[in-house]
Design a protein around this motif. Sequence first.
Motif, PDB file in Angstrom:
ATOM      1  N   HIS A   1      -3.523   2.087 -13.195  1.00 31.06           N
ATOM      2  CA  HIS A   1      -2.981   3.329 -13.511  1.00 31.06           C
ATOM      3  C   HIS A   1      -1.694   3.280 -14.398  1.00 31.06           C
ATOM      4  O   HIS A   1      -1.574   4.067 -15.562  1.00 31.06           O
ATOM      5  N   TYR A   2      -0.842   2.318 -14.201  1.00 29.23           N
ATOM      6  CA  TYR A   2       0.583   2.441 -14.922  1.00 29.23           C
ATOM      7  C   TYR A   2       1.371   1.198 -14.744  1.00 29.23           C
ATOM      8  O   TYR A   2       1.137   0.486 -13.629  1.00 29.23           O
ATOM      9  N   ARG A   3       1.944   0.803 -15.762  1.00 28.97           N
ATOM     10  CA  ARG A   3       2.852  -0.404 -15.493  1.00 28.97           C
ATOM     11  C   ARG A   3       4.244  -0.220 -16.263  1.00 28.97           C
ATOM     12  O   ARG A   3       4.302   0.535 -17.323  1.00 28.97           O
ATOM     13  N   THR A   4       5.282  -0.797 -15.544  1.00 29.12           N
ATOM     14  CA  THR A   4       6.655  -0.635 -15.955  1.00 29.12           C
ATOM     15  C   THR A   4       7.301  -2.134 -15.636  1.00 29.12           C
ATOM     16  O   THR A   4       6.502  -2.865 -15.400  1.00 29.12           O
ATOM     17  N   ARG A   5       8.609  -2.323 -16.027  1.00 35.86           N
ATOM     18  CA  ARG A   5       9.069  -3.622 -15.848  1.00 35.86           C
ATOM     19  C   ARG A   5      10.507  -3.560 -15.199  1.00 35.86           C
ATOM     20  O   ARG A   5      11.107  -2.433 -15.572  1.00 35.86           O
ATOM     21  N   ILE A   6      10.797  -4.523 -14.482  1.00 42.13           N
ATOM     22  CA  ILE A   6      12.305  -4.466 -13.906  1.00 42.13           C
ATOM     23  C   ILE A   6      12.971  -5.497 -14.630  1.00 42.13           C
ATOM     24  O   ILE A   6      12.463  -6.393 -15.496  1.00 42.13           O
ATOM     25  N   PRO A   7      14.336  -5.510 -14.779  1.00 37.52           N
ATOM     26  CA  PRO A   7      15.290  -6.339 -15.644  1.00 37.52           C
ATOM     27  C   PRO A   7      15.316  -7.734 -15.099  1.00 37.52           C
ATOM     28  O   PRO A   7      15.475  -8.539 -15.875  1.00 37.52           O
TER      29      PRO A   7
ATOM     30  N   MET B   1       0.884  -1.113  -0.054  1.00 36.97           N
ATOM     31  CA  MET B   1       0.088   0.011   0.034  1.00 36.97           C
ATOM     32  C   MET B   1       0.860   1.286  -0.192  1.00 36.97           C
ATOM     33  O   MET B   1       1.833   1.466   0.714  1.00 36.97           O
ATOM     34  N   LEU B   2       0.477   2.259  -0.832  1.00 33.96           N
ATOM     35  CA  LEU B   2       1.394   3.612  -0.852  1.00 33.96           C
ATOM     36  C   LEU B   2       0.592   4.450   0.024  1.00 33.96           C
ATOM     37  O   LEU B   2       1.156   5.471  -0.130  1.00 33.96           O
ATOM     38  N   SER B   3      -0.481   4.243   0.312  1.00 30.72           N
ATOM     39  CA  SER B   3      -1.170   5.332   1.229  1.00 30.72           C
ATOM     40  C   SER B   3      -1.718   4.756   2.356  1.00 30.72           C
ATOM     41  O   SER B   3      -1.515   3.611   2.740  1.00 30.72           O
ATOM     42  N   ASP B   4      -2.543   5.576   3.114  1.00 25.87           N
ATOM     43  CA  ASP B   4      -3.046   5.236   4.573  1.00 25.87           C
ATOM     44  C   ASP B   4      -4.266   4.300   4.382  1.00 25.87           C
ATOM     45  O   ASP B   4      -4.405   3.356   5.313  1.00 25.87           O
ATOM     46  N   ASP B   5      -4.798   4.267   3.201  1.00 29.31           N
ATOM     47  CA  ASP B   5      -5.993   3.283   2.992  1.00 29.31           C
ATOM     48  C   ASP B   5      -5.594   2.384   1.621  1.00 29.31           C
ATOM     49  O   ASP B   5      -4.507   2.319   1.331  1.00 29.31           O
ATOM     50  N   TRP B   6      -6.588   1.916   1.046  1.00 31.11           N
ATOM     51  CA  TRP B   6      -6.370   0.856  -0.164  1.00 31.11           C
ATOM     52  C   TRP B   6      -6.321   1.794  -1.358  1.00 31.11           C
ATOM     53  O   TRP B   6      -6.250   1.070  -2.204  1.00 31.11           O
ATOM     54  N   THR B   7      -6.444   2.922  -1.495  1.00 27.43           N
ATOM     55  CA  THR B   7      -6.570   3.386  -2.780  1.00 27.43           C
ATOM     56  C   THR B   7      -5.457   3.665  -3.602  1.00 27.43           C
ATOM     57  O   THR B   7      -5.585   3.799  -4.868  1.00 27.43           O
ATOM     58  N   LYS B   8      -4.245   3.447  -2.988  1.00 23.13           N
ATOM     59  CA  LYS B   8      -3.053   3.488  -3.835  1.00 23.13           C
ATOM     60  C   LYS B   8      -2.123   2.421  -3.580  1.00 23.13           C
ATOM     61  O   LYS B   8      -1.913   2.117  -2.482  1.00 23.13           O
ATOM     62  N   SER B   9      -1.828   1.524  -4.508  1.00 26.20           N
ATOM     63  CA  SER B   9      -1.058   0.430  -4.237  1.00 26.20           C
ATOM     64  C   SER B   9      -0.094   0.203  -5.388  1.00 26.20           C
ATOM     65  O   SER B   9      -0.451   0.598  -6.658  1.00 26.20           O
ATOM     66  N   ILE B  10       0.778  -0.678  -5.032  1.00 22.09           N
ATOM     67  CA  ILE B  10       1.792  -1.158  -5.905  1.00 22.09           C
ATOM     68  C   ILE B  10       2.043  -2.691  -5.961  1.00 22.09           C
ATOM     69  O   ILE B  10       1.898  -3.323  -5.074  1.00 22.09           O
ATOM     70  N   HIS B  11       2.054  -3.340  -7.234  1.00 22.86           N
ATOM     71  CA  HIS B  11       1.915  -4.787  -7.313  1.00 22.86           C
ATOM     72  C   HIS B  11       3.044  -5.376  -8.014  1.00 22.86           C
ATOM     73  O   HIS B  11       3.336  -4.713  -9.350  1.00 22.86           O
TER      74      HIS B  11
ATOM     75  N   CYS C   1       4.445 -11.620 -11.992  1.00 26.40           N
ATOM     76  CA  CYS C   1       5.514 -12.821 -12.062  1.00 26.40           C
ATOM     77  C   CYS C   1       6.145 -12.760 -13.453  1.00 26.40           C
ATOM     78  O   CYS C   1       6.871 -13.603 -13.823  1.00 26.40           O
ATOM     79  N   ASP C   2       5.607 -11.709 -14.046  1.00 23.92           N
ATOM     80  CA  ASP C   2       6.287 -11.285 -15.576  1.00 23.92           C
ATOM     81  C   ASP C   2       7.431 -10.391 -15.529  1.00 23.92           C
ATOM     82  O   ASP C   2       7.494  -9.750 -16.600  1.00 23.92           O
ATOM     83  N   ARG C   3       7.890 -10.026 -14.380  1.00 25.45           N
ATOM     84  CA  ARG C   3       8.748  -8.770 -14.148  1.00 25.45           C
ATOM     85  C   ARG C   3       7.914  -7.565 -14.505  1.00 25.45           C
ATOM     86  O   ARG C   3       8.739  -6.399 -14.358  1.00 25.45           O
ATOM     87  N   SER C   4       6.739  -7.471 -14.497  1.00 28.00           N
ATOM     88  CA  SER C   4       6.110  -6.103 -14.622  1.00 28.00           C
ATOM     89  C   SER C   4       5.740  -5.795 -13.058  1.00 28.00           C
ATOM     90  O   SER C   4       5.363  -6.268 -12.163  1.00 28.00           O
ATOM     91  N   VAL C   5       5.477  -4.043 -13.001  1.00 31.42           N
ATOM     92  CA  VAL C   5       5.333  -3.570 -11.714  1.00 31.42           C
ATOM     93  C   VAL C   5       4.021  -2.703 -12.226  1.00 31.42           C
ATOM     94  O   VAL C   5       4.142  -2.128 -13.110  1.00 31.42           O
ATOM     95  N   GLU C   6       2.821  -2.901 -11.547  1.00 31.23           N
ATOM     96  CA  GLU C   6       1.689  -2.086 -11.660  1.00 31.23           C
ATOM     97  C   GLU C   6       1.391  -1.302 -10.330  1.00 31.23           C
ATOM     98  O   GLU C   6       1.589  -1.728  -9.401  1.00 31.23           O
ATOM     99  N   LEU C   7       1.058  -0.090 -10.987  1.00 30.86           N
ATOM    100  CA  LEU C   7       0.486   0.939  -9.765  1.00 30.86           C
ATOM    101  C   LEU C   7      -1.056   1.019 -10.161  1.00 30.86           C
ATOM    102  O   LEU C   7      -1.557   1.302 -11.144  1.00 30.86           O
ATOM    103  N   HIS C   8      -1.726   0.883  -8.895  1.00 27.48           N
ATOM    104  CA  HIS C   8      -2.958   1.088  -9.100  1.00 27.48           C
ATOM    105  C   HIS C   8      -3.700   2.057  -8.186  1.00 27.48           C
ATOM    106  O   HIS C   8      -3.129   2.405  -7.226  1.00 27.48           O
ATOM    107  N   THR C   9      -4.546   2.539  -8.597  1.00 25.74           N
ATOM    108  CA  THR C   9      -5.390   3.836  -7.738  1.00 25.74           C
ATOM    109  C   THR C   9      -6.750   3.297  -7.476  1.00 25.74           C
ATOM    110  O   THR C   9      -7.411   2.184  -7.712  1.00 25.74           O
TER     111      THR C   9
END
Length: 231
Positions: free
Chosen positions: A27-33, A1-11, A14-22
Amino acid sequence: MLSDDWTKSIHLQCDRSVELHTQGGFHYRTRIPRFGRALAYHFPTCDALFAASGPEIFRLNLDQGRFMNPLLLQGEGGEDIAGVNAIDINSAHQLFGFGVEGNGTVELWDPRSRARVGILRLPKDRLLPMGTVVPALPGVEDGSSQSLSVTAISSRPDGLSYAVGTSSGHTLLYDIRSARPLAIKDQGYGLPVKNVSWIEGGSRIAGDGLVLSADKKVIKIWDRNSVCPLL
């Protein structure tokens, strides 16, 4: 969780991707090496930390919206690190704790200097079956040696107490002022510990620091001053 409640989170996927949710959803997706193994968020610097297969700890700064230089774990004597299985960030002094694959250590890093300030070596001779800690000959893998990995870490808000779960099915309790464990708890099945956490609060257990440890077969709640599980 990125905030005090559930509204902002990061995930971490398993496929090296990172997702940001609001609150509205994706909201946004990126990848790690590399393929990720653990995720933690450092609120003071807005850094999302990703442990993966390899010695790097990847840092994604959510304030600047870019990847920063990764933290590079050196191990002991410059040994190769196969991966990092767990990340812990202590809320009291903000030290990073990294559970290393294969060498039975926890590395402690200071986020201000981005350098290692200590290393915790687990007692392999007490955790592995007799005869499995003898190293094989260089270049020869005969199956007689067994590695010890740190699979879970949880620090207590007092800034001193750490619970460390291992691939051998043990949970060790530490005071970071000492290199020797305060207690060693055995799950009983020899399976890797998936999660450890401290239980705080309530009139009975306030200040006592009960410990929860879990593998894929059983969850146990321990009194840190006793080897017998309460549940």
